[in-house]
Scaffold this motif. Structure first.
Motif, short mmCIF file in Angstrom:
data_model
loop_
_atom_site.label_atom_id
_atom_site.label_comp_id
_atom_site.label_asym_id
_atom_site.label_seq_id
_atom_site.Cartn_x
_atom_site.Cartn_y
_atom_site.Cartn_z
N LEU A 39 0.82 -1.21 0.00
CA LEU A 39 0.00 0.00 0.00
C LEU A 39 0.86 1.26 0.00
O LEU A 39 0.63 2.19 -0.79
N PHE A 40 1.87 1.30 0.87
CA PHE A 40 2.72 2.48 0.94
C PHE A 40 3.57 2.62 -0.33
O PHE A 40 3.81 3.74 -0.81
N ALA A 41 4.05 1.48 -0.86
CA ALA A 41 4.83 1.53 -2.09
C ALA A 41 3.99 2.06 -3.25
O ALA A 41 4.47 2.87 -4.06
N ALA A 42 2.75 1.62 -3.33
CA ALA A 42 1.87 2.10 -4.40
C ALA A 42 1.57 3.58 -4.25
O ALA A 42 1.52 4.32 -5.24
N ALA A 43 1.38 4.04 -3.00
CA ALA A 43 1.07 5.45 -2.78
C ALA A 43 2.20 6.36 -3.21
O ALA A 43 1.97 7.48 -3.69
N PHE A 44 3.44 5.90 -3.06
CA PHE A 44 4.59 6.73 -3.42
C PHE A 44 5.05 6.51 -4.86
O PHE A 44 5.52 7.45 -5.51
N LEU A 45 4.94 5.28 -5.36
CA LEU A 45 5.49 4.98 -6.68
C LEU A 45 4.49 5.18 -7.82
O LEU A 45 4.89 5.45 -8.95
N PHE A 46 3.18 5.05 -7.53
CA PHE A 46 2.20 5.17 -8.60
C PHE A 46 2.20 6.55 -9.25
O PHE A 46 2.10 6.64 -10.49
N PRO A 47 2.28 7.67 -8.51
CA PRO A 47 2.35 8.97 -9.20
C PRO A 47 3.55 9.10 -10.12
O PRO A 47 3.45 9.70 -11.20
N LEU A 48 4.69 8.52 -9.70
CA LEU A 48 5.87 8.57 -10.57
C LEU A 48 5.66 7.74 -11.83
O LEU A 48 6.04 8.15 -12.93
N TYR A 49 5.05 6.57 -11.66
CA TYR A 49 4.77 5.73 -12.82
C TYR A 49 3.78 6.41 -13.76
O TYR A 49 3.94 6.39 -14.99
N MET A 51 3.27 9.58 -14.17
CA MET A 51 3.92 10.70 -14.86
C MET A 51 4.81 10.19 -15.99
O MET A 51 4.78 10.72 -17.12
N ALA A 52 5.62 9.16 -15.72
CA ALA A 52 6.53 8.65 -16.73
C ALA A 52 5.79 7.97 -17.89
O ALA A 52 6.18 8.12 -19.06
N SER A 53 4.74 7.23 -17.58
CA SER A 53 4.01 6.52 -18.63
C SER A 53 3.12 7.44 -19.45
O SER A 53 2.90 7.20 -20.64
N SER A 54 2.63 8.52 -18.85
CA SER A 54 1.77 9.45 -19.60
C SER A 54 2.54 10.14 -20.72
O SER A 54 1.97 10.48 -21.76
N ALA A 55 3.84 10.36 -20.49
CA ALA A 55 4.65 10.98 -21.53
C ALA A 55 4.89 10.06 -22.71
O ALA A 55 5.33 10.51 -23.77
N LEU A 56 4.62 8.77 -22.54
CA LEU A 56 4.81 7.80 -23.63
C LEU A 56 3.57 7.69 -24.51
O LEU A 56 3.61 7.00 -25.54
N GLU A 57 2.48 8.32 -24.13
CA GLU A 57 1.24 8.25 -24.88
C GLU A 57 1.19 9.36 -25.93
O GLU A 57 1.93 10.36 -25.86
N THR A 58 0.28 9.21 -26.86
CA THR A 58 0.02 10.28 -27.82
C THR A 58 -0.86 11.33 -27.15
O THR A 58 -1.57 11.03 -26.18
N PRO A 59 -0.86 12.57 -27.61
CA PRO A 59 -1.74 13.59 -27.01
C PRO A 59 -3.22 13.19 -27.03
O PRO A 59 -3.95 13.50 -26.09
N ARG A 60 -3.66 12.51 -28.09
CA ARG A 60 -5.06 12.09 -28.14
C ARG A 60 -5.34 11.03 -27.09
O ARG A 60 -6.38 11.07 -26.43
N GLU A 61 -4.44 10.07 -26.94
CA GLU A 61 -4.64 9.03 -25.92
C GLU A 61 -4.58 9.63 -24.52
O GLU A 61 -5.32 9.22 -23.63
N PHE A 62 -3.71 10.62 -24.32
CA PHE A 62 -3.61 11.26 -23.01
C PHE A 62 -4.88 12.02 -22.66
O PHE A 62 -5.28 12.07 -21.49
N ALA A 63 -5.52 12.62 -23.67
CA ALA A 63 -6.73 13.43 -23.43
C ALA A 63 -8.01 12.60 -23.43
O ALA A 63 -9.10 13.17 -23.30
#
Length: 302
Positions: A39-49, A51-63
């Motif tokens: 639970l604690f690992a997910a709370a701290f690591l999920f926002p980082l994941y 952020m990093a994975s959203s930059a790998l998407e296309t703008p249309r997929e992100f929106a």
């Protein structure tokens, strides 16, 4: 006559060793421990994941209205465009320069101040140290206006330090928290070592450089990490004193680009944020043991 057995160490958890020996208690204990860790690992690591994975998407997929945990297709163009078109490399080097200079000045001032307060015992030293600790009670926002007026017109010299590295370096040179940590560590160094160095003909400066500093590597590592991280992540103060776009730090430049008239794709902006976060994450992963060990180095007398 046999010697008495040494006392068993006191238990350090809510469950004793006898209860852990039972299969049911042991299963419940490890289940709760695993769930809490995940639970604690997910709370701290999920926002980082995210952020990093959203930059790998296309703008249309992100929106898209329905977010996805994993990008449907991986695109590295956002990171490439953020590094080149947004000129992240230039602002990255700016931030490295500011952090390195701020670290050097802060370490130099704080070590000398803590050494003087701990070992040299100057007149009114306790009053000066109390004033430093009292400054920690003030909110940072309350010091912005006086600090800005000072760097815009340096007393006696009447120099304008705005848009120069000194506007970042000088206000953070004397850090009360760092001086407090260093002084506590220096207090634990036996006075006999300093007396022996003095008998051998070492001056006070030589004693500091050749005796005190080699013994202070753990706490110096912690102070160094705090200084670099504090300079790297600072936003409000660089925003006030670095108004020239070419001299801004990475965090200020990203904020300026996000509010500029030039439309920056959201994935490209998130890629810039990910690049800005990578150095501090790597720094923590490599030096986390030094942080914990240095903070506890002066807690107990050895």
């Amino acid at each position: 006559m046999t010697e008495p057995a040494s006392a068993a160490p006191a238990p350090r958890s809510l469950i004793s060793d006898q209860e852990l020996a039972r299969p049911r208690y042991r299963a419940v204990y490890f289940a709760v421990l695993t769930a809490t860790t995940v639970l604690f690992a997910a709370a701290f690591l999920f926002p980082l994941y995210w952020m990093a994975s959203s930059a790998l998407e296309t703008p249309r997929e992100f929106a898209a209205q329905t977010p996805t945990l994993m990008p449907k297709s991986v695109h590295l163009t956002a990171y490439r465009d953020a590094w080149t078109q947004m000129d992240i490399a230039h602002f990255f080097l700016n931030t490295v320069w500011y952090a390195a200079g701020g670290w050097l000045i802060q370490i130099s001032v704080d070590v000398c101040a803590a050494y003087a307060l701990s070992k040299l015992r100057p007149v009114f030293g306790k009053a000066v140290f109390a004033g430093m600790l009292a400054s920690l009670m003030l909110p940072a926002a309350a010091l912005l206006v006086p600090a800005y007026l000072t760097v815009s017109d340096l007393p006696l010299l009447h120099l304008n330090l705005l848009n120069t590295p000194w506007a970042l370096w000088l206000p953070g040179a004397a850090n009360a928290f760092n001086i407090y940590v260093l002084r506590r560590f220096f207090d634990q160094i036996p006075g006999e070592l300093l007396d022996a160095a003095s008998i051998d003909g070492a001056s006070r400066l030589q004693t500091l450089l050749r005796v005190v500093l080699p013994l202070s590597r753990p706490v110096l590592s912690v102070i160094s990490i705090f200084a670099v991280v504090g300079m790297w992540k600072d936003f409000l103060w660089p925003l006030l004193v670095l108004q020239d776009p070419d001299k801004q730090t990475l965090s200020v430049a990203l904020h300026r680009l996000s509010t500029s008239t030039t439309q920056v794709p959201p994935t490209e902006m998130i890629a810039g944020l990910s690049i800005a976060a990578v150095p501090m994450i790597v720094l923590f992963l490599f030096f986390q043991r030094h942080i914990l060990g240095g903070l506890s180095a002066g807690a107990l007398k050895g």
